[in-house]
Motif scaffolding. Structure first.
Motif, mmCIF file in Angstrom:
data_model
loop_
_atom_site.group_PDB
_atom_site.id
_atom_site.type_symbol
_atom_site.label_atom_id
_atom_site.label_comp_id
_atom_site.label_asym_id
_atom_site.label_seq_id
_atom_site.Cartn_x
_atom_site.Cartn_y
_atom_site.Cartn_z
ATOM 1 N N PHE A 6 0.089 -8.625 -26.878
ATOM 2 C CA PHE A 6 -1.158 -7.945 -26.646
ATOM 3 C C PHE A 6 -2.173 -9.059 -26.270
ATOM 4 N N ASP A 7 -1.741 -10.425 -26.590
ATOM 5 C CA ASP A 7 -2.844 -11.545 -26.266
ATOM 6 C C ASP A 7 -2.845 -12.151 -24.884
ATOM 7 N N GLN A 8 -1.937 -11.551 -24.036
ATOM 8 C CA GLN A 8 -1.865 -11.858 -22.816
ATOM 9 C C GLN A 8 -3.034 -10.900 -21.680
ATOM 10 N N ILE A 9 -3.640 -9.975 -22.782
ATOM 11 C CA ILE A 9 -4.661 -9.143 -22.228
ATOM 12 C C ILE A 9 -6.046 -9.958 -22.499
ATOM 13 N N TYR A 10 -6.549 -10.415 -21.619
ATOM 14 C CA TYR A 10 -7.867 -11.224 -21.420
ATOM 15 C C TYR A 10 -8.451 -11.274 -20.007
ATOM 16 N N ASP A 11 -9.780 -11.516 -19.982
ATOM 17 C CA ASP A 11 -10.611 -11.467 -18.679
ATOM 18 C C ASP A 11 -9.651 -12.091 -17.493
ATOM 19 N N GLU A 12 -8.969 -13.099 -17.558
ATOM 20 C CA GLU A 12 -8.592 -13.804 -16.401
ATOM 21 C C GLU A 12 -7.401 -13.096 -16.050
ATOM 22 N N HIS A 13 -6.711 -12.242 -16.639
ATOM 23 C CA HIS A 13 -5.515 -11.480 -16.485
ATOM 24 C C HIS A 13 -6.087 -9.971 -16.026
ATOM 25 N N ALA A 14 -6.350 -10.045 -14.771
ATOM 26 C CA ALA A 14 -6.930 -8.575 -14.370
ATOM 27 C C ALA A 14 -6.020 -7.579 -14.052
ATOM 28 N N SER A 15 -4.526 -8.100 -13.781
ATOM 29 C CA SER A 15 -3.512 -7.059 -13.654
ATOM 30 C C SER A 15 -2.261 -7.633 -14.540
ATOM 31 N N TYR A 16 -1.580 -6.728 -14.916
ATOM 32 C CA TYR A 16 -0.127 -6.717 -15.530
ATOM 33 C C TYR A 16 0.868 -6.255 -14.893
ATOM 34 N N PHE A 17 1.340 -7.033 -14.135
ATOM 35 C CA PHE A 17 2.499 -6.519 -13.116
ATOM 36 C C PHE A 17 3.825 -6.226 -13.595
ATOM 37 N N ALA A 18 4.080 -5.236 -12.936
ATOM 38 C CA ALA A 18 5.860 -4.950 -12.906
ATOM 39 C C ALA A 18 6.187 -4.617 -11.476
ATOM 40 N N LEU A 19 7.713 -4.487 -11.187
ATOM 41 C CA LEU A 19 8.002 -4.453 -9.983
ATOM 42 C C LEU A 19 7.412 -3.498 -9.100
ATOM 43 N N THR A 20 7.384 -2.157 -10.068
ATOM 44 C CA THR A 20 6.639 -1.093 -9.377
ATOM 45 C C THR A 20 5.207 -1.273 -8.571
ATOM 46 N N SER A 21 4.581 -1.881 -9.705
ATOM 47 C CA SER A 21 3.290 -2.193 -9.416
ATOM 48 C C SER A 21 3.047 -3.321 -7.943
ATOM 49 N N ILE A 22 4.168 -3.970 -7.952
ATOM 50 C CA ILE A 22 3.860 -5.171 -6.872
ATOM 51 C C ILE A 22 4.250 -4.209 -5.405
ATOM 52 N N GLN A 23 5.288 -3.352 -5.607
ATOM 53 C CA GLN A 23 6.043 -2.756 -4.487
ATOM 54 C C GLN A 23 4.952 -1.864 -4.010
ATOM 55 N N ARG A 24 4.176 -1.323 -4.802
ATOM 56 C CA ARG A 24 2.804 -0.035 -4.481
ATOM 57 C C ARG A 24 1.884 -0.857 -3.900
ATOM 58 N N LEU A 25 1.532 -2.125 -4.386
ATOM 59 C CA LEU A 25 0.481 -3.159 -3.799
ATOM 60 C C LEU A 25 0.720 -3.765 -2.485
ATOM 61 N N PHE A 26 2.018 -4.269 -2.162
ATOM 62 C CA PHE A 26 2.494 -4.856 -1.020
ATOM 63 C C PHE A 26 2.771 -3.907 0.156
ATOM 64 N N GLU A 27 3.546 -2.927 -0.072
ATOM 65 C CA GLU A 27 4.283 -1.915 0.872
ATOM 66 C C GLU A 27 3.119 -1.349 1.890
ATOM 67 N N PRO A 28 2.073 -0.995 1.617
ATOM 68 C CA PRO A 28 1.112 -0.532 2.560
ATOM 69 C C PRO A 28 0.571 -1.423 3.489
ATOM 70 N N HIS A 29 1.074 -2.861 3.235
ATOM 71 C CA HIS A 29 0.633 -4.012 4.149
ATOM 72 C C HIS A 29 1.739 -4.062 4.846
ATOM 73 N N GLY A 30 2.638 -3.551 4.813
ATOM 74 C CA GLY A 30 4.124 -3.745 5.686
ATOM 75 C C GLY A 30 5.046 -4.693 5.052
ATOM 76 N N PHE A 31 4.973 -5.229 3.616
ATOM 77 C CA PHE A 31 5.891 -6.218 3.317
ATOM 78 C C PHE A 31 6.879 -5.245 2.152
ATOM 79 N N VAL A 32 7.862 -5.729 1.835
ATOM 80 C CA VAL A 32 8.878 -5.263 0.626
ATOM 81 C C VAL A 32 9.193 -6.475 -0.064
ATOM 82 N N VAL A 33 9.525 -6.105 -1.308
ATOM 83 C CA VAL A 33 10.078 -7.192 -2.136
ATOM 84 C C VAL A 33 11.726 -7.111 -2.119
ATOM 85 N N PHE A 34 12.033 -8.401 -1.658
ATOM 86 C CA PHE A 34 13.593 -8.491 -1.349
ATOM 87 C C PHE A 34 14.443 -9.129 -2.491
#
Ligand code: DWN
Length: 386
Positions: free
Chosen positions: A190-218
């Motif tokens: 839980f203590d990973q949650i603090y102001d500097e950490h705006a996001s707590y990524f998983a693969l699905t999160s990264i895919q949904r962030l990058f794919e609209p910009h034409g990128f893929v996780v390889f």
């Protein structure tokens, strides 16, 4: 909640900045994030006190990552490596030593100055589209863009991905490394949650962030740093063949229900149970007349201390190796921070391990404490004494 790294002096107590720390999950982005991130210049500034080189283990980790970047993505030609959030240059130093063109982008002067003093080309700016355009104008497009424990710190994610799109060459590679949400969830970190950490990524999160910009996780690689992180290797769609590890991890995230409301509610209940158990143990040990010292004035400790209500009468002071934190007080609870040298003068009866993500490194370094009868109190993934 105070800012995680806002270690302060007495004369700053009256003007200490607080904000509401709340975490939430966006079902569209499949992204766990904090709801209100404080202004970025309050978090990252001339006196920012976290130096990537503060851990020997992380120095080794970044040397290996730099080697991988050099061997796999920078062979041939005259490559350019750009690191977003380059801190004190712990990673780029190896790229520079290999004679490879590089640019570090780091907004905080305290750490950027250390990188520059080490001969690393460092631009002291927040990374955005204007910085990307300036780098392209001066050096051309980048073959590799690296961001370790940096993208998770960014409030406006799409603007940074657009900037990466502007900066990266046609066949370039993006390497992102951040704490992995599924590990934070499973370890109740839980203590990973603090102001500097705006996001707590998983693969699905990264895919949904990058794919609209034409990128893929390889490719994806779990890395055992900072309590369990994930390395995402990203390229423009069609320029590389994705590893089967990618769909396998995406399926795993769905199977464990990493974003399910029930999983998040159970996480919250576990955190509150840890808090109750930890405060009860600290009070019991103090009633017994024993001394407790905190080990590692980490950013994470600010969440633990202030969310659970740990005060100086429970934890006398916190030892830390970062000179910039010595003589200050911890954010919010104002527990004194003193040099690590004082930890053994004399040893306390108990050490509360705020630096749990470096437990192996710490226990190896502090064997004399255990041999003197000292005991560790830990709380991730649960409260324990060893
Ligand atoms: O995401 C972030 C990670 C990468 O680093 C940043 N937002 C801030 C920072 O988080 P942290 O402060 O929780 O990092 P660490 O590495 O868990 O803790 C660093 C602190 O611990 C420093 O003040 C130095 C101290 N330390 C120590 O006292 N003894 C560190 C080590 C390795 C030690 O042996």
């Amino acid at each position: 909640m105070p800012l995680a790294n806002a270690f302060l002096t007495r004369d700053q107590f009256a003007t200490e900045f607080f904000y509401e720390l709340r975490a939430a999950c966006c079902r569209r982005c499949m992204l766990v994030q904090i709801v209100d991130q404080p202004p970025r210049d309050k978090m990252f500034h001339d006196r920012y006190p976290f130096f990537s080189s503060s851990s020997e283990r992380m120095q080794i980790h970044f040397a290996k990552l730099a080697r991988a970047v050099i061997d796999h993505h920078s062979a041939g030609g005259d490559p350019l490596v750009v690191e977003v959030g380059s801190n004190d240059g712990t990673l780029l130093e190896h790229v520079a030593l290999a004679g490879i063109r590089h640019v570090g982008v780091e907004p905080s002067a305290s750490v950027a100055a250390v990188a520059a003093a080490r001969g690393i080309t460092t631009w002291r700016r927040f990374f955005d589209e204007s910085v990307a355009a300036d780098i392209v104008d001066r050096h051309g497009q980048a073959d590799v863009v690296v961001a370790t424990n940096a993208l998770s710190h960014v409030g406006d994610l799409h603007s940074v991905v657009s900037a990466i799109d502007r900066l990266l060459s046609a066949k370039g590679v993006v390497v992102i490394e951040d704490p992995y949400w599924a590990q934070v969830l499973s370890r109740t970190a839980f203590d990973q949650i603090y102001d500097e950490h705006a996001s707590y990524f998983a693969l699905t999160s990264i895919q949904r962030l990058f794919e609209p910009h034409g990128f893929v996780v390889f490719d994806v690689d779990p890395v055992d740093v900072h309590g369990g992180s994930m390395r995402y290797s990203i390229c423009r769609a069609g320029t590389r063949t994705p590893s089967p590890r990618v769909p396998a991890l995406a399926d795993q995230e769905l199977t464990i229900g990493a974003f399910d409301a029930s999983a998040l509610a159970a996480f919250s209940r576990r955190v509150d149970a840890i808090g109750a158990n930890l405060i009860e143990l600290l009070q019991k040990r103090r009633r017994g007349g024993t001394r407790i010292v905190g080990y590692g004035a980490t950013s994470k400790s600010t969440t633990t201390i202030n969310y659970f209500g740990i005060t100086p009468d429970l934890v006398e002071w916190i030892c830390d190796t970062t000179p910039a934190k010595h003589g200050t007080f911890s954010p919010g609870a104002h527990i004194p921070v003193r040099p690590h040298d004082e930890f053994s003068r004399p040893y306390p009866d108990y050490a509360l391990l705020f630096l749990w993500n470096h437990a192996e490194e710490v226990r190896a370094k502090e064997q004399a404490f255990a041999q003197a009868g000292g005991r560790w109190i830990t709380y991730v993934p649960g409260v324990d004494e060893t």
